[in-house]
Design a protein around this motif. Structure first.
Motif: not given
Length: 451
Positions: A352-372
């Motif tokens: 989630r970015h500013r002004s309620n704008q979001t980006t989505l990244f799919a089909h990843l082989s690896r996730i390097g971040v955590r929620q929050g």
């Protein structure tokens, strides 16, 4: 009796005088013939001198004392002072024996030390490509070995030193700071950006940064023209004078289809740096143009033939073809809203970015971040894969504004620039002036080589 003789000589002289007056050419020619005959006679007589072979021979024998020379101290030293220097690069499958053999070292004791000493063994750990320099004596015995490589901190390096002492081999591992120096380069587009940078001996990481700098203004897949030219100033990070890797692009100029694009790196104290125009206008946009550093759009935003369902339907994102494991980055500052698995998306990250704008990244082989987790623009968050409903390795990327899908490429081009702080303008002008001089020097080198 004398008088008649004198009288006769007088008459002869007078007759001769009269003849000279009447016939000067005949008399002169006769004298010349007489002299020539005398010369020929002399020439014929000269070879009649005694033959040197018939002269007596006398043998003389003398004793000579050779002069004494002072022998230089270098030549008088023992063979152990004769040092040979060699260098090579480690390979992935190297052993102590194979490495020393390539370096011309014939020393079983040195081989054993490299195999058993805990510090020395670090030389052959990890990937290859480490430059190794050795010093040996004339018997090819190791006297000193030195190697350097990048440490965990990419601004520092490790230095391994192995020395042969009277007590045997000893090793030590040191840490040093990498020093940065500016490198100038330039090139001309003949077919593609990477072909031009290869021809100019510009490292690939610099070429990638060059494409990133101008990606908002130039489509490097479709907009390049033959004859487009560029100049670049970039960092070379060195350890003890040895180039270890490239650093950041400090400034660059790209002329595409007759239009000039420029950028210079500037970092305000306590803030993240960015690229600006030489006039002080920011070239950094709030949203990056792509979540991958340099890739190919395999499927754009809009209607398309779906590869799995076999029907035409709206494609509400952009697909980037890339090998599995290619790093994925966030295109703007934000907070991780979701990191996990979602049905057809497979491994997915939502930010989630500013002004309620979001980006989505799919089909990843690896996730390097955590929620929050907070993330900064350009920060690594995962890797390309083929999880979920995917026909092959690629990144599916979406942009949503208050829940409504938008074309990510259009959003990136339309996003506003991040302005420079007015208080730092004077310091920016000094940096820009220096970079302008260096860019002009890089361009002149290219022009001179072309001529």
């Amino acid at each position: 009796m004398i008088r008649p003789l004198i009288h006769s000589l007088t008459r002869v002289a007078e007759a001769t005088h009269q003849s000279l007056i009447k016939h000067p050419r005949r008399i002169t020619g006769g004298i010349g013939v007489l002299l020539l005959g005398t010369g020929v006679t002399a020439f014929g007589i000269a070879p009649l001198a005694p033959d040197a072979a018939d002269l007596p021979v006398r043998q003389v024998v003398e004793t000579l004392t050779p002069p004494t020379f002072e022998v230089p101290s270098v030549l008088a030293a023992s063979s152990n002072d004769f040092v040979l220097f060699r260098s090579d690069v480690t390979r992935r499958d190297d052993t102590a024996q194979s490495l020393l053999q390539r370096l011309g070292v014939v020393d079983t004791e040195a081989q054993g030390f490299l195999r058993t000493d805990a510090t020395a063994r670090q030389l052959l750990q990890g990937r290859g490509g480490r430059l190794v320099s050795v010093e040996t004596n004339d018997r090819q015995e190791l006297q000193r070995l030195t190697s350097r490589w990048i440490a965990n901190d990419d601004r520092k390096f490790s230095r391994l030193v192995i020395e042969n002492s009277p007590e045997g081999f000893k090793s030590r591992l040191e840490t040093g700071e990498l020093t940065a120096s500016a490198r100038l380069a330039s090139g001309v587009i003949r077919s593609s950006l990477f072909a031009a940078t290869d021809a100019a001996n510009i490292p690939d990481p610099v070429a990638v940064q060059l494409a990133e700098m101008f990606s908002s203004d130039i489509d490097f897949r479709r907009d390049l023209r033959q004859g487009d030219r560029f100049s670049v100033v970039y960092e070379s990070l060195e350890a003890d004078g040895e180039a270890m890797r490239t650093g950041r692009v400090l400034s660059a100029e790209f002329v595409n289809n007759g239009r000039k694009h420029e950028g210079v790196w500037f970092e305000e104290p306590g803030q993240r740096g960015a690229y600006y125009g030489f006039n002080g206008e920011s070239s950094r946009k709030f949203y990056l143009s792509s979540p991958l550093e340099f890739s190919r759009v395999s499927s754009g935003y809009g209607m398309r033939f779906h590869p799995i369902s076999g029907t035409r339907k709206a494609h509400l994102g952009v697909d980037y073809a890339a090998p599995t494991g290619t790093p994925v980055r966030t295109i703007a500052d934000g907070v991780v809203e979701f990191a996990g698995v979602q049905r057809g998306y497979g491994n997915v990250i939502i930010i989630r970015h500013r002004s309620n704008q979001t980006t989505l990244f799919a089909h990843l082989s690896r996730i390097g971040v955590r929620q929050g987790q907070k993330v900064d623009q350009g920060e690594w968050i995962g890797a390309v894969g083929s999880t979920g409903a995917s026909t092959g390795p690629h990144l599916h990327f979406e942009f949503r504004d208050n829940g409504v899908h938008q074309d990510p490429l259009v959003i990136a081009r339309q996003s506003e620039s991040v302005p420079i702080n007015a208080a730092a303008r004077s310091r920016f002008d000094a940096v820009a002036q220096l970079q302008r001089v260096q860019l002009n020097a890089a361009a002149s080198v290219q022009q001179a080589s072309a001529e």
